[in-house]
Design an enzyme around this catalytic site. Structure first.
Site, PDB file in Angstrom:
ATOM      1  CG  ASP A 245      -1.993   1.022   1.207  1.00  0.00           C
ATOM      2  OD1 ASP A 245      -1.757   2.135   0.716  1.00  0.00           O
ATOM      3  OD2 ASP A 245      -3.097   0.710   1.696  1.00  0.00           O
ATOM      4  N   GLY A 271      -1.846  -4.724  -2.811  1.00  0.00           N
ATOM      5  CA  GLY A 271      -1.818  -3.291  -2.659  1.00  0.00           C
ATOM      6  C   GLY A 271      -2.965  -2.745  -1.843  1.00  0.00           C
ATOM      7  CG  HIS A 272      -5.177   1.621  -1.051  1.00  0.00           C
ATOM      8  ND1 HIS A 272      -4.939   1.976   0.255  1.00  0.00           N
ATOM      9  CD2 HIS A 272      -6.305   2.293  -1.414  1.00  0.00           C
ATOM     10  CE1 HIS A 272      -5.867   2.821   0.665  1.00  0.00           C
ATOM     11  NE2 HIS A 272      -6.709   3.021  -0.322  1.00  0.00           N
ATOM     12  CG  PHE A 273      -8.439  -0.381  -3.973  1.00  0.00           C
ATOM     13  CD1 PHE A 273      -9.521  -0.082  -3.161  1.00  0.00           C
ATOM     14  CD2 PHE A 273      -7.784   0.655  -4.593  1.00  0.00           C
ATOM     15  CE1 PHE A 273      -9.949   1.220  -2.976  1.00  0.00           C
ATOM     16  CE2 PHE A 273      -8.200   1.971  -4.414  1.00  0.00           C
ATOM     17  CZ  PHE A 273      -9.291   2.257  -3.602  1.00  0.00           C
TER      18      PHE A 273
END
Length: 296
Positions: A245, A271-273
């Site tokens: 992230d 990652g972030h999502f």
């Protein structure tokens, strides 16, 4: 030839509920007499981020995923007519849960969903059965250098700092939020960032989101309050984290243990999502965790 319904995909309904004069869009699935999961989305997306997760949970749980005002398919009043602050978003979602009669629920909080959900939990600890944290922070060490543009906006909101933040609302940045850190970018559907960008590109939404991003500093002031809630009430917590992230650090994921020593942390190569390419793994962890913690 008729087919068995034993493994039928749960049906998802797409509804709106009037809350304080606004039409709040939400996705709903699963039996209404089952334990409720309230899914709170991040930025710059909407309940669309849960499109893969909901069917993996709705056979056994009542799943509700609203869009905040200004996001997804909910009403998006002008930033001059509506206060785009995290306190106000929490007020709207709080009222939304009351309109739907959601008296108890487990929270799923990602990104913006953290400060919205933690406000709900600290206001109404008796309602929260469990918390699922996915790349959402409640400790300052969780904020990476990716917040530098926001920090400059917090320190001095002016034409230059707003313009710098506005660049983070571009399709290039939105696409990057989804692809950065993904183990296999080919698994990330373009539908995700296209849907998010379509929302950002609506008239007036950039101004609303900049108001929210400016107000993000209010969340830092709430961190001690959120942490006090964790210490006092010890909600069961499962943390799933995409370790690449660019905004929220692994230190932020691990910091929850300071208040919740029984919190469970699972770190993913993502990652972030995280749900874009790890929805099945996250759903499996959630189902096992709920089976142990709320005894369904």
């Amino acid at each position: 030839m008729s087919q068995s319904n034993e493994h039928a995909r749960p049906l998802i309904s797409y509804r709106t509920e009037e809350v304080d004069g606004l039409n709040i869009f939400y996705r709903e699935a699963g039996p209404k007499d089952a334990p409720t999961l309230l899914l709170l989305h991040g930025f710059p997306t909407s309940s669309h981020m849960f499109r893969d997760l909901i069917p993996l949970l709705a056979d056994r749980y009542h799943v509700v995923a609203p869009d905040y005002p200004g996001s997804g398919y909910s009403d998006a009043p002008s930033h001059t007519a509506f206060r785009y602050t995290f306190d106000h978003l929490a007020d709207i979602i709080d009222a939304f849960t009351r309109k739907l009669g959601l008296k108890r629920y487990a929270l799923y909080a990602q990104d913006f969903g953290g400060p919205v959900g933690f406000r709900l939990a600290s206001r109404h600890p008796e309602r929260v059965t469990a918390i699922f944290v996915q790349n959402a922070v409640a400790h300052e060490e969780g904020l990476s250098d990716g917040f530098d543009t926001a920090r400059r906006l917090w320190a001095d909101r002016n034409a230059q700092t707003e313009a710098a933040m506005r660049r983070h609302l571009s399709i290039e940045d939105t696409r990057g939020q989804y692809l950065f850190g993904a183990k296999d970018p080919a698994r990330i559907s373009p539908d995700a960032w296209t849907h998010a960008q379509n929302g950002l590109d609506r008239p007036g939404i950039a101004e609303a989101q900049i108001d929210l991003l400016h107000d993000y500093q209010s969340n830092l002031k709430q961190y001690p309050h959120f942490q006090a809630y964790f210490r006092e009430h010890q909600p069961p917590m499962l943390i799933t984290w995409g370790q690449h992230d660019p905004f929220f650090t692994l230190a932020g994921a691990r910091a929850y243990a300071g208040q919740l020593p029984k919190a469970e942390l699972h770190i993913f190569d993502g990652g972030h999502f995280l749900l874009e390419d790890h929805a099945e793994e996250v759903a499996a962890l959630m189902r096992e965790f709920l089976g142990r913690t709320i005894n369904i």
